[in-house]
Scaffold this motif. Sequence first.
Motif, PDB file in Angstrom:
ATOM      1  N   GLU B 179      49.472  41.843  41.416  1.00 17.96           N
ATOM      2  CA  GLU B 179      48.982  41.847  40.040  1.00 17.96           C
ATOM      3  C   GLU B 179      49.809  40.896  39.176  1.00 17.96           C
ATOM      4  OE1 GLU B 179      48.893  43.948  35.899  1.00 17.96           O
ATOM      5  OE2 GLU B 179      50.541  43.914  37.294  1.00 17.96           O
ATOM      6  N   GLY B 211      47.363  47.783  36.995  1.00 18.03           N
ATOM      7  CA  GLY B 211      46.392  47.283  36.021  1.00 18.03           C
ATOM      8  C   GLY B 211      47.094  46.709  34.808  1.00 18.03           C
ATOM      9  N   HIS B 225      46.210  51.099  33.830  1.00 19.84           N
ATOM     10  CA  HIS B 225      44.792  50.916  34.119  1.00 19.84           C
ATOM     11  C   HIS B 225      44.618  50.881  35.633  1.00 19.84           C
ATOM     12  CE1 HIS B 225      40.849  48.911  34.037  1.00 19.84           C
ATOM     13  NE2 HIS B 225      40.777  49.280  32.779  1.00 19.84           N
ATOM     14  N   TYR B 228      42.158  46.065  38.804  1.00 20.53           N
ATOM     15  CA  TYR B 228      40.892  45.371  38.481  1.00 20.53           C
ATOM     16  C   TYR B 228      40.289  44.726  39.738  1.00 20.53           C
ATOM     17  CZ  TYR B 228      41.614  45.845  33.460  1.00 20.53           C
ATOM     18  OH  TYR B 228      41.756  46.350  32.204  1.00 20.53           O
TER      19      TYR B 228
END
Lengths: 94, 277, 258
Positions: B179, B211, B225, B228
């Motif tokens: 990420e 996230g 989060h 994605y």
Amino acid sequence: MNKQAILTTAIGGLLALGLAGTASAADHPMEKCFGISKAGMNDCSSKKSGHSCAGQATKNSDANDFVSVPKGTCNKIAGGVLMESGDMMMKKAM
Amino acid sequence: MNLPANDLLPCSAGIGLRAPHYREVLDTLPALGWVEVHNENFFGGGAPLRTLLKVREHYPVSLHGVGMGLASTAPLNEQHLSALQRLCDAVQPVAISEHLCWNSADGFVVNDLLPFPYTMEALSHVARRIDRVQEKLGRQLLVENLSSYLSFAQSEMTEGEFLAELVRRTGCGILFDVENLYVNVCNLGVDARAFIDVIPHEAVKEYHLAGYSVCDGCLVDTHNHPVYPEVWALYEYVLQHIGPRPTLIEWDSDIPALPVLLAEAAKAQLRMDGCHE
Amino acid sequence: MSDLNQTLSLFARAIVSGEAVSTEIIAAYPNYSCDTAIEVYRNNYRGNLHDALACAYPVIVQLVGDDFFRFLAKKYIEYNQSSSTNMHDYGAVMANFLADFEPVRQLPYLPDMARLEWACHVAYYADDRVPLSLESLAQIPAARYADLVLQTAGQVIRSSFPVAAIWQAHQSAMSEDFHLDLSDGPGIFLVSRRDCFVEVSELSVSDADWLQRIQSGQSLGAATMETIERYPDFDLQAALLNLLACAALTSFSLETTT
């Protein structure tokens, strides 16, 4: 009682009760005991708290300066307010 | 330096274990390959350490540092290092990692993970500090690539090249945060394929997934989060090119119910299982 | 100063002190400007320190409310830079800050609450301590008791207000519904940790007098006799057992007799 007698009696009692295991916290008479637990504050994410976005930061920080009257459980403590709160509308302190 | 490698980490999915889930994890003992915690929250004894040692009875634990400041120009904090060593002795972690970042310089302490210019000067500096950490702990340190919101004109190499050279000089491993790479691709225009190609694949011992949030066009690494779809896609690409590695789901604010976190870990596990190196 | 140190120093100043951004930082990115990026870092810095303060002072957060606490934290952070890379060390001078913070002047007990909460915070994150070995103490001849120097782990908090009762009313296990009056009076409290539990217990005036003498390094004999002179009812055995029960007695040494 002289000093030596006071110390001998007290430490003797401490040793007798302590070594016998009877001086445990369970029968500690005057104690108010509450466990507290905290979430550790070291983490590796960027912050959402306070102001989330850069653009909002400027706007929100202005707004926050007007949030200047404590509005929590302090209202429940009788005698807690020593001054009339009319004085306390805080000017923008920046 | 010839250091014991971090091959103790099981090649499966784990979760970042945070305070709201301690009790539920200990009560329900969900099926989980391993967990990771932030070192500095367990410097000291009492409830935090007691809890972690209970967790350790059931799961392999990876220790992930946020405060060492490998690139800081303030002297390496030997007290911090000793606290980490004591924690390692108590927990017997399956991996120890730190971020490729700084947090203190010239009398300032900034409690964050901050980027720095990738120069030859910085390379020698960081390599010396990694040497010291590995010498003190007597084992390999994994160094994690950083999510950044800005970059420096004086950089003489990419972050990937910098990491590759650190591995060559110090024998450290790499914690590849997929990420973070995605954030840098969007924010700074970093070339993801070039990063993946330049880091030594055998040195990659762990992946991270999380996230982000978007603020005024900037991807901010908020860990609040689910992962994605774009990051899952990059993770699949990484699995194909580097191979499966122990993979961690990090969630640090707006922390969801434990089953949500476990479901994210299961998604990572599914992708690892479907990958043939 | 090395180039790297110079670069980091300028970056730190831009975040912490709001100084202009150095030209070493690239000015434009595909989707935002450098100003946006710096603002994200400034926000992280403040947000992290705000969270650290909220973690150290959970009762004050409840007393003043989240919004006011955010304002208070912002001011605290402006005047108090971080000096430790461990977030749990941030916030040590909150009591002094609150004592001078005009917007909370109508909450006179707040600085004492901050002292109490910081003592709890420090106790919570403190290293484990091995309690005093009574077996070793039993080896000491009674004639040397006066020369004992006791090491203790608790912290004494004195307040003109019933801060321990207010603190107790805000622990999550307690009912939200409480009635307290500041005129409930002053108190002296001992903050200590037994195993995993941080405890706040009341101390009598005489016990507190004695314990503070002990904590200042006085020998057991001298501390005890001076306390008895001021408080003839002082009960040394009860005071010692109290400390033992709180796990606040950690070790001892012997003062060399002159």
